[in-house]
Motif scaffolding. Structure first.
Motif, PDB file in Angstrom:
ATOM      1  N   THR A  59       0.839  -1.199   0.000  1.00  0.00           N
ATOM      2  CA  THR A  59       0.000   0.000   0.000  1.00  0.00           C
ATOM      3  C   THR A  59       0.876   1.251   0.000  1.00  0.00           C
ATOM      4  OG1 THR A  59      -0.177  -0.122   2.411  1.00  0.00           O
ATOM      5  CG2 THR A  59      -1.988  -1.074   1.130  1.00  0.00           C
ATOM      6  N   PHE A  60       2.092   1.147   0.525  1.00  0.00           N
ATOM      7  CA  PHE A  60       3.069   2.238   0.538  1.00  0.00           C
ATOM      8  C   PHE A  60       4.397   1.728  -0.013  1.00  0.00           C
ATOM      9  CE2 PHE A  60       0.130   3.258   4.024  1.00  0.00           C
ATOM     10  CZ  PHE A  60      -0.336   4.480   3.570  1.00  0.00           C
ATOM     11  N   PRO A  61       4.572   1.766  -1.332  1.00  0.00           N
ATOM     12  CA  PRO A  61       5.815   1.257  -1.921  1.00  0.00           C
ATOM     13  C   PRO A  61       7.013   2.135  -1.570  1.00  0.00           C
ATOM     14  CG  PRO A  61       4.463   2.299  -3.602  1.00  0.00           C
ATOM     15  CD  PRO A  61       3.644   2.285  -2.341  1.00  0.00           C
ATOM     16  N   ILE A  62       8.175   1.508  -1.487  1.00  0.00           N
ATOM     17  CA  ILE A  62       9.404   2.252  -1.234  1.00  0.00           C
ATOM     18  C   ILE A  62      10.169   2.410  -2.551  1.00  0.00           C
ATOM     19  CG2 ILE A  62       9.583   1.546   1.175  1.00  0.00           C
ATOM     20  CD1 ILE A  62      11.818  -0.427   0.311  1.00  0.00           C
ATOM     21  N   ARG A  63      11.070   3.379  -2.556  1.00  0.00           N
ATOM     22  CA  ARG A  63      11.898   3.656  -3.729  1.00  0.00           C
ATOM     23  C   ARG A  63      13.333   3.207  -3.477  1.00  0.00           C
ATOM     24  NH1 ARG A  63       9.214   7.346  -7.301  1.00  0.00           N
ATOM     25  NH2 ARG A  63       7.452   8.329  -6.273  1.00  0.00           N
ATOM     26  N   ALA A  64      14.052   3.017  -4.551  1.00  0.00           N
ATOM     27  CA  ALA A  64      15.444   2.578  -4.459  1.00  0.00           C
ATOM     28  C   ALA A  64      16.293   3.543  -3.636  1.00  0.00           C
ATOM     29  CB  ALA A  64      16.028   2.403  -5.850  1.00  0.00           C
ATOM     30  N   THR A  65      15.930   4.812  -3.609  1.00  0.00           N
ATOM     31  CA  THR A  65      16.696   5.794  -2.843  1.00  0.00           C
ATOM     32  C   THR A  65      16.642   5.541  -1.341  1.00  0.00           C
ATOM     33  OG1 THR A  65      14.777   7.261  -2.919  1.00  0.00           O
ATOM     34  CG2 THR A  65      16.509   7.632  -4.566  1.00  0.00           C
ATOM     35  N   SER A  66      15.700   4.703  -0.889  1.00  0.00           N
ATOM     36  CA  SER A  66      15.607   4.393   0.541  1.00  0.00           C
ATOM     37  C   SER A  66      16.519   3.235   0.944  1.00  0.00           C
ATOM     38  CB  SER A  66      14.158   4.076   0.930  1.00  0.00           C
ATOM     39  OG  SER A  66      13.747   2.865   0.325  1.00  0.00           O
ATOM     40  N   LEU A  67      17.189   2.634  -0.041  1.00  0.00           N
ATOM     41  CA  LEU A  67      18.062   1.487   0.223  1.00  0.00           C
ATOM     42  C   LEU A  67      19.514   1.919   0.366  1.00  0.00           C
ATOM     43  CD1 LEU A  67      16.693  -1.042  -2.423  1.00  0.00           C
ATOM     44  CD2 LEU A  67      16.053  -0.860  -0.013  1.00  0.00           C
ATOM     45  N   SER A  68      20.300   1.008   0.924  1.00  0.00           N
ATOM     46  CA  SER A  68      21.746   1.223   0.978  1.00  0.00           C
ATOM     47  C   SER A  68      22.450  -0.097   0.697  1.00  0.00           C
ATOM     48  CB  SER A  68      22.156   1.769   2.357  1.00  0.00           C
ATOM     49  OG  SER A  68      21.833   0.818   3.356  1.00  0.00           O
ATOM     50  N   GLY A  69      23.761  -0.029   0.528  1.00  0.00           N
ATOM     51  CA  GLY A  69      24.569  -1.226   0.377  1.00  0.00           C
ATOM     52  C   GLY A  69      24.198  -2.063  -0.830  1.00  0.00           C
ATOM     53  N   LYS A  70      24.239  -3.371  -0.616  1.00  0.00           N
ATOM     54  CA  LYS A  70      24.029  -4.339  -1.697  1.00  0.00           C
ATOM     55  C   LYS A  70      22.648  -4.203  -2.347  1.00  0.00           C
ATOM     56  CE  LYS A  70      24.276  -9.249  -2.668  1.00  0.00           C
ATOM     57  NZ  LYS A  70      24.679 -10.547  -2.165  1.00  0.00           N
ATOM     58  N   LEU A  71      21.612  -3.958  -1.553  1.00  0.00           N
ATOM     59  CA  LEU A  71      20.273  -3.825  -2.135  1.00  0.00           C
ATOM     60  C   LEU A  71      20.189  -2.594  -3.033  1.00  0.00           C
ATOM     61  CD1 LEU A  71      17.879  -4.864   0.778  1.00  0.00           C
ATOM     62  CD2 LEU A  71      18.537  -6.197  -1.242  1.00  0.00           C
ATOM     63  N   ALA A  72      20.804  -1.488  -2.617  1.00  0.00           N
ATOM     64  CA  ALA A  72      20.798  -0.270  -3.436  1.00  0.00           C
ATOM     65  C   ALA A  72      21.535  -0.507  -4.749  1.00  0.00           C
ATOM     66  CB  ALA A  72      21.435   0.887  -2.671  1.00  0.00           C
ATOM     67  N   ARG A  73      22.685  -1.166  -4.697  1.00  0.00           N
ATOM     68  CA  ARG A  73      23.449  -1.453  -5.920  1.00  0.00           C
ATOM     69  C   ARG A  73      22.663  -2.373  -6.852  1.00  0.00           C
ATOM     70  NH1 ARG A  73      27.242  -2.003  -2.069  1.00  0.00           N
ATOM     71  NH2 ARG A  73      27.289  -4.278  -2.209  1.00  0.00           N
ATOM     72  N   THR A  74      22.052  -3.403  -6.279  1.00  0.00           N
ATOM     73  CA  THR A  74      21.291  -4.354  -7.091  1.00  0.00           C
ATOM     74  C   THR A  74      20.109  -3.669  -7.762  1.00  0.00           C
ATOM     75  OG1 THR A  74      21.948  -6.176  -5.656  1.00  0.00           O
ATOM     76  CG2 THR A  74      20.016  -6.530  -7.039  1.00  0.00           C
ATOM     77  N   ALA A  75      19.364  -2.862  -7.014  1.00  0.00           N
ATOM     78  CA  ALA A  75      18.200  -2.168  -7.574  1.00  0.00           C
ATOM     79  C   ALA A  75      18.613  -1.217  -8.695  1.00  0.00           C
ATOM     80  CB  ALA A  75      17.462  -1.407  -6.474  1.00  0.00           C
ATOM     81  N   SER A  76      19.738  -0.553  -8.512  1.00  0.00           N
ATOM     82  CA  SER A  76      20.228   0.377  -9.530  1.00  0.00           C
ATOM     83  C   SER A  76      20.664  -0.360 -10.793  1.00  0.00           C
ATOM     84  CB  SER A  76      21.400   1.173  -8.953  1.00  0.00           C
ATOM     85  OG  SER A  76      21.994   1.955  -9.944  1.00  0.00           O
TER      86      SER A  76
END
Length: 152
Positions: free
Chosen positions: A109-126
């Motif tokens: 109901t409240f999706p998050i954006r890649a900018t809210s991630l850090s580390g490995k998850l942020a790199r993978t999403a990018s």
């Protein structure tokens, strides 16, 4: 062709972002397309390297909307509660005419954006950005149309 084997028969989850920078978990059902660039990480066995484990460490920020009826929707719900759209392999019950497409199975109901991630998850999403896709508008996604993939 990747030097890393496709992890056949392993029900794995991987992460991607869409054109709005929202996030989705894609569950392979042991045979779904996986971006070739992710094969090295998905062939590691340590929990700290496991993308699904890392996604489940995200804080709960949302309610989950289940989009399909399945006997055990727990993993879909848990990922969606962390603000991720969830897609599972559409072919899981087929015996012929495989589409290798992923079907939307849960939404936050409240999706998050890649900018809210850090580390490995942020790199993978990018790195796994589907620039022509919006997860909230697509019930079926053929990943191989957007990324260089491997499948079993």
């Amino acid at each position: 062709m990747s030097e890393y084997p496709y992890p056949s028969d392993w029900d794995l989850a991987w992460l991607a972002s869409d054109r709005s920078n929202y996030l989705a978990a894609f569950i392979t059902a042991g045979s779904g397309p996986i971006p070739i660039s992710l094969l090295p990480q998905l062939n590691r066995y340590e929990a700290s390297e496991n993308l699904e484990y890392l996604m489940l460490q995200l804080p709960i920020v949302s309610e989950a909307c289940l989009l399909v009826t399945v006997p055990t929707p727990d993993s879909y719900i848990e990922l969606a509660r962390r603000g991720l759209y969830v897609f599972d392999l559409n072919d899981v019950h087929r015996t012929t005419a495989y589409s290798y497409a992923y079907e939307a199975v849960a939404a936050p109901t409240f999706p998050i954006r890649a900018t809210s991630l850090s580390g490995k998850l942020a790199r993978t999403a990018s790195e796994q950005n589907l620039a022509k896709v919006r997860f909230d508008e697509n019930r079926l996604i053929d990943i191989s149309s957007y990324l260089d993939c491997s499948s079993s």
